[in-house]
Design a protein around this motif. Structure first.
Motif, mmCIF file in Angstrom:
data_model
loop_
_atom_site.group_PDB
_atom_site.id
_atom_site.type_symbol
_atom_site.label_atom_id
_atom_site.label_comp_id
_atom_site.label_asym_id
_atom_site.label_seq_id
_atom_site.Cartn_x
_atom_site.Cartn_y
_atom_site.Cartn_z
ATOM 1 N N PHE A 70 0.819 -1.202 0.000
ATOM 2 C CA PHE A 70 0.000 0.000 0.000
ATOM 3 C C PHE A 70 0.849 1.246 0.000
ATOM 4 C CE2 PHE A 70 0.167 1.713 4.287
ATOM 5 C CZ PHE A 70 0.524 0.630 5.072
ATOM 6 N N GLN A 71 0.211 2.287 -0.473
ATOM 7 C CA GLN A 71 0.899 3.557 -0.627
ATOM 8 C C GLN A 71 0.102 4.602 0.134
ATOM 9 O OE1 GLN A 71 1.224 4.749 -4.715
ATOM 10 N NE2 GLN A 71 3.097 5.859 -4.244
ATOM 11 N N THR A 72 0.779 5.412 0.875
ATOM 12 C CA THR A 72 0.079 6.514 1.528
ATOM 13 C C THR A 72 1.069 7.659 1.721
ATOM 14 O OG1 THR A 72 -1.433 7.073 3.334
ATOM 15 C CG2 THR A 72 0.458 5.743 3.929
ATOM 16 N N LYS A 73 0.574 8.787 2.211
ATOM 17 C CA LYS A 73 1.465 9.926 2.409
ATOM 18 C C LYS A 73 2.002 9.898 3.839
ATOM 19 C CE LYS A 73 -0.909 13.139 -0.640
ATOM 20 N NZ LYS A 73 -1.615 14.404 -0.703
ATOM 21 N N PRO A 74 3.264 10.273 4.046
ATOM 22 C CA PRO A 74 3.809 10.281 5.404
ATOM 23 C C PRO A 74 2.926 11.086 6.356
ATOM 24 C CG PRO A 74 5.541 10.776 3.825
ATOM 25 C CD PRO A 74 4.262 10.704 3.051
ATOM 26 N N GLU A 75 2.403 12.227 5.886
ATOM 27 C CA GLU A 75 1.604 13.054 6.808
ATOM 28 C C GLU A 75 0.312 12.354 7.221
ATOM 29 O OE1 GLU A 75 2.920 13.869 3.945
ATOM 30 O OE2 GLU A 75 1.758 15.345 2.827
ATOM 31 N N TYR A 76 -0.206 11.478 6.353
ATOM 32 C CA TYR A 76 -1.402 10.732 6.746
ATOM 33 C C TYR A 76 -1.067 9.769 7.893
ATOM 34 C CZ TYR A 76 -3.992 12.203 2.528
ATOM 35 O OH TYR A 76 -4.641 12.900 1.557
ATOM 36 N N LEU A 77 0.064 9.081 7.772
ATOM 37 C CA LEU A 77 0.454 8.154 8.847
ATOM 38 C C LEU A 77 0.575 8.904 10.172
ATOM 39 C CD1 LEU A 77 3.239 5.715 7.559
ATOM 40 C CD2 LEU A 77 0.877 5.234 8.069
ATOM 41 N N ILE A 78 1.178 10.087 10.097
ATOM 42 C CA ILE A 78 1.365 10.885 11.321
ATOM 43 C C ILE A 78 0.003 11.268 11.881
ATOM 44 C CG2 ILE A 78 2.251 13.079 12.212
ATOM 45 C CD1 ILE A 78 4.422 12.830 9.928
ATOM 46 N N GLN A 79 -0.875 11.731 10.980
ATOM 47 C CA GLN A 79 -2.185 12.188 11.453
ATOM 48 C C GLN A 79 -3.019 11.058 12.032
ATOM 49 O OE1 GLN A 79 -4.122 14.501 8.401
ATOM 50 N NE2 GLN A 79 -2.314 15.759 8.150
ATOM 51 N N PHE A 80 -2.934 9.880 11.437
ATOM 52 C CA PHE A 80 -3.785 8.867 12.078
ATOM 53 C C PHE A 80 -3.181 8.313 13.346
ATOM 54 C CE2 PHE A 80 -2.116 5.237 9.795
ATOM 55 C CZ PHE A 80 -2.302 5.388 8.438
#
Ligand SMILES: O=C(O)CCC(=O)C(=O)O
Ligand SMILES: [Fe+2]
Length: 387
Positions: A70-80
């Motif tokens: 899977f691919q996601t943005k680093p800032e999304y990981l931080i936010q969740f």
């Protein structure tokens, strides 16, 4: 120090490092996945997590095929990790709750069935998250709307502008922005059921979030489970922000793609473990002319059409509370020729009406005023021109 140095610093490297640190920190809890994961955070190199061993470890490389990528943005990981964004929103555009409760299965015998009694529909929405209005459309209306939807669908295919989805073969077809696509659809926005149900549920001046038709066709892959208020982040489960009215233009069954729902899943911090697994969901069924009314916290998905032939055309009229940004940008997408002849009632639903202090033009913030595009909005009026 220039302004650019002070404020414009690129945070992407910092975010990347923080996201990788988070993955490392959370490694022990990934053991439950028991899988080889390939995570891409927007860089050329992937992050490999072997969660098949205890404790899970990061790998530098592998010759094995990962179980999951899977691919996601680093800032999304931080936010969740901070609870500000739901992980499934970042990954699949859907919601997840810390300590989520899977939907419980209710006895089918007690579930809503189509009824003309609107009080019962309201009670069903409160209890189950959805209700079914029997004979909301007369036979002539069904015929007119069905013809319009199917002809428009064919027209959009022929013109090369069709929106298709529903798996690799994309048999399903979505027809967006119905407001532009025929008088039948404008007329439907004036259906009395809307006034009976929507203001009571969402307050005054609810807006059309999106107005589309959806045709489920044989061979489709069901949509992922979602709620319709997924765009609201951080997620709020205390109230419903939206209400969807789905008009059946065909008999809708469990076989032809009837929307799968988890009755009662609108209440509490409920979320399915696996949004791609429809297990224990039920199809919302009813004869052509039925209106399925469901609130935006209910977990649901377009169902599989398992027939050899036969389409499931429906119209989805999705309203959200007046302060929520609309999915379809009506101000940009509405055709001028359509706008010219639209009744105020319909224009208000599209956002051409102020509500509270919102939606005004040049500061006109009085409640309930129709607004229109100014021919010549006031521009810069200064003594000097060299600013
Ligand atoms: O087509 C359906 O059955 C449901 C579509 C849906 O869930 C949506 O548009 O959000
Ligand atoms: Fe939906």
């Amino acid at each position: 120090m220039t302004m650019t140095q002070k404020y414009g610093k690129d945070k992407s490297e910092d975010n990347y490092r923080r996201a990788v640190a988070l993955i490392k920190e959370k490694l022990p809890s990934m053991r439950i996945l028991n899988a080889l994961l390939m995570i891409n955070l927007g860089k050329e190199e992937d992050i490999l997590v072997d969660a098949r061993q205890t404790p899970p470890v990061l790998l530098l490389e592998t010759t094995e095929e990962p179980d999951c990528r899977f691919q996601t943005k680093p800032e999304y990981l931080i936010q969740f990790s901070q609870g500000k964004l739901e992980p499934r929103y970042a990954l699949f555009k859907d919601a997840f709750f810390h300590e989520a409760i899977p939907p419980k299965v209710l006895p089918v015998a007690s579930l809503p069935t189509p009824t003309e009694d609107l009080d019962r529909v309201r009670a069903d929405i409160a209890e189950f998250g959805y209700g079914l209005v029997k004979d909301a459309l007369a036979p002539e209306q069904i015929a007119t709307l069905k013809k319009a939807v199917l002809e428009q669908a064919a027209g959009e295919v022929a013109a090369g502008v069709a929106a298709k989805d529903g798996g690799p073969n994309a048999p399903n077809q979505r027809i967006w922005t119905l407001i532009n696509k025929g008088q039948e659809f404008i007329d439907l926005l004036q259906h009395p059921l809307i006034d009976e149900i929507v203001p009571d549920f969402l307050g005054e001046h609810a807006l059309i979030h999106s107005y589309s038709a959806n045709i489920a066709r044989p061979g489709n892959v069901p949509m992922q489970l979602h709620t319709d208020q997924v765009a609201i982040q951080p997620p709020v489960r205390e109230i419903a922000f939206g209400l969807n009215i789905m008009w059946f233009l065909e008999d809708v069954t469990a076989e032809n793609g009837g929307t799968r729902v988890y009755p009662g899943s609108h209440l509490g911090h409920v979320a399915p473990d696996d949004i791609f697994d429809l297990k224990d969901s039920v199809a919302a069924q009813g004869p052509a002319g039925t209106a399925l009314v469901f609130e935006s916290r209910l977990w649901h998905a377009t169902g599989p059409n398992i027939q050899q032939t036969g389409e499931r055309p429906v119209i989805l009229m999705f309203f959200m509370r007046s302060f929520i940004r609309q999915q379809e940008n009506n101000f940009l997408s509405l055709r001028e020729d359509v706008e010219r002849d639209l009744p105020d009632k319909v224009k208000a639903m599209l956002g051409f009406c102020t509500t509270g202090a919102l939606g005004g033009v040049e500061g006109d913030v009085r409640e309930g005023q129709m607004v229109k595009r100014l021919k010549n909005p006031v521009g810069a009026l200064r003594k000097t021109t060299n600013v």
